[in-house]
Scaffold this active site. Structure first.
Site, PDB file in Angstrom:
ATOM      1  N   SER A 113       0.822  -1.213   0.000  1.00 29.78           N
ATOM      2  CA  SER A 113       0.000   0.000   0.000  1.00 29.78           C
ATOM      3  C   SER A 113       0.856   1.263   0.000  1.00 29.78           C
ATOM      4  O   SER A 113       0.532   2.237  -0.674  1.00 29.78           O
ATOM      5  CB  SER A 113      -0.893   0.041   1.236  1.00 29.78           C
ATOM      6  N   HIS A 134       0.156  -1.243  -7.449  1.00 24.58           N
ATOM      7  CA  HIS A 134      -0.741  -0.939  -6.324  1.00 24.58           C
ATOM      8  C   HIS A 134      -2.187  -0.974  -6.795  1.00 24.58           C
ATOM      9  O   HIS A 134      -2.656  -0.078  -7.492  1.00 24.58           O
ATOM     10  CB  HIS A 134      -0.396   0.421  -5.705  1.00 24.58           C
ATOM     11  N   GLU A 146      -1.722   1.401  -9.878  1.00 27.18           N
ATOM     12  CA  GLU A 146      -0.534   2.241 -10.019  1.00 27.18           C
ATOM     13  C   GLU A 146       0.660   1.325 -10.285  1.00 27.18           C
ATOM     14  O   GLU A 146       0.937   0.432  -9.483  1.00 27.18           O
ATOM     15  CB  GLU A 146      -0.300   3.043  -8.738  1.00 27.18           C
ATOM     16  N   ASN A 185      -2.416   6.831  -2.369  1.00 25.91           N
ATOM     17  CA  ASN A 185      -2.468   6.859  -0.904  1.00 25.91           C
ATOM     18  C   ASN A 185      -1.889   8.138  -0.313  1.00 25.91           C
ATOM     19  O   ASN A 185      -2.254   8.523   0.805  1.00 25.91           O
ATOM     20  CB  ASN A 185      -1.791   5.615  -0.312  1.00 25.91           C
TER      21      ASN A 185
END
Ligand SMILES: NC(=O)c1ccc[n+]([C@@H]2O[C@H](COP(=O)([O-])OP(=O)(O)OC[C@H]3O[C@@H](n4cnc5c(N)ncnc54)[C@H](O)[C@@H]3O)[C@@H](O)[C@H]2O)c1
Length: 303
Positions: A113, A134, A146, A185
């Site tokens: 993450s 990701h 990603e 994130n």
């Protein structure tokens, strides 16, 4: 990578089984390894249930096999996705085991993450075929992946991964610098920090924060990105807003004390029945159903 590939997934939990499902639906053979026999035992059932819920052909699950030994899953694989626990040392060990058994040209990807891919892949002998992918939960409903390159990642590995993901119906983007949290994130947790600070500073309660987001800019976010929005209102207006508000936003380096206190008090969110707010089992089920129903509707509309 032309036609059918042999995909391996290490870690068959929440993300791993969903990633396996995406590639099985796209026609690839997928081998899944997990350290827990109980997780492997439910793999087929979990994928079939997801496919059935989505109104898709559950027979795609037959292309996914479960393997108790990592070596059996990754030997001969074209691409290996790691979806083990979010722990740097464990991920490094998993990649050492993968590199020892997978073909030397296999592309190796971590689904971390937030941990920099460079750190996870630091001990590999052949880092040029290693990168980050990701995914977002659930992997079969949220389009974005990603693709994160490190300073060692070869262009060909990024290209091949991007083509593989696109052909499987995903929306891959390339992240050119391996920064913690990548793009998604970082943005998400910049918002969460300010959300927590508003509550901690008594500006409003947690429910109000969520209502403000869901009933205002959250409504537009799926079709209007922040920088499109800035262009829409004008960069001059954006500058004027930033001149006033940015100096007042929270910039605590590290988790806020308010969040630390919740965790120390055992208020862990839905799993303990209380976090920023209290959750009955019925409220939890309703929220999960609402999110899934919304994502399914967007998927059906091709958004
Ligand atoms: N849950 C999310 O929303 C989400 C989203 C994006 C990325 N991620 C990341 O994906 C990764 C997996 O997350 P998850 O939510 O699927 O976790 P999870 O706990 O559901 O799954 C992890 C799996 O790894 C297995 N495992 C543990 N040690 C192992 C080992 N040595 N070898 C093989 N398997 C092992 C566990 O048995 C478990 O089934 C994490 O890095 C997480 O940060 C999670």
């Amino acid at each position: 990578m032309n036609g059918r590939a042999l995909i391996a997934v290490v870690g068959g939990g929440l993300m791993g089984h969903g990633i396996a499902q995406v590639f099985a639906r796209a026609g690839h053979a997928v081998r899944v390894h997990d350290a827990l026999p109980a997780t492997l035992a439910t793999l087929d059932e979990r994928i079939r249930r997801n496919l059935t819920d989505l109104g898709q052909d559950p027979s795609a699950a037959a292309r996914v096999s479960a393997h108790a030994r990592l070596t059996d899953a990754v030997t001969g694989a074209d691409v290996v996705f790691e979806a083990g626990p979010e722990n740097l040392a464990l991920k490094q060990d998993i990649f050492m085991a993968i590199e020892a058994a997978a073909p030397p040209q296999a592309i190796l990807a971590s689904n971390t993450s937030v941990i920099p891919i460079t750190q996870i892949m630091a001990r590999l002998a052949r880092g040029e075929r290693a990168l980050g992918t990701h995914w977002w939960n659930p992997p079969y409903l949220v389009p974005l992946v990603e693709v994160i390159r490190t300073a060692s990642t070869a262009d060909a590995a990024v290209r091949t991964m991007t083509e593989l993901l696109s052909a499987a119906g995903k929306t891959p983007v390339t992240v050119e610098k391996d920064v913690p949290g990548f793009v998604g994130n970082r943005l998400q947790h910049a918002l969460w920090r300010e959300a927590i600070a508003l509550v901690a500073n008594g500006v409003c309660d947690a429910k109000t924060v969520d209502t403000v987001v869901k009933a205002s800019f959250g409504r537009r976010l799926a079709v209007l990105g922040p920088l499109e929005n800035a262009d829409l209102v004008g960069t001059d207006l954006t500058l004027a807003i930033h001149e006033t508000v940015l100096r007042d936003l929270d910039r605590t380096a590290g988790p806020l004390p308010y969040l630390r206190q919740l965790v120390a008090d055992g208020k862990l969110g839905m799993k303990s029945g209380e976090g920023f707010q209290r959750w009955t089992p019925e409220q939890q089920a309703a929220l999960r159903a609402r999110v899934l129903g919304y994502l399914k509707a967007l998927d059906e509309q091709g958004i």
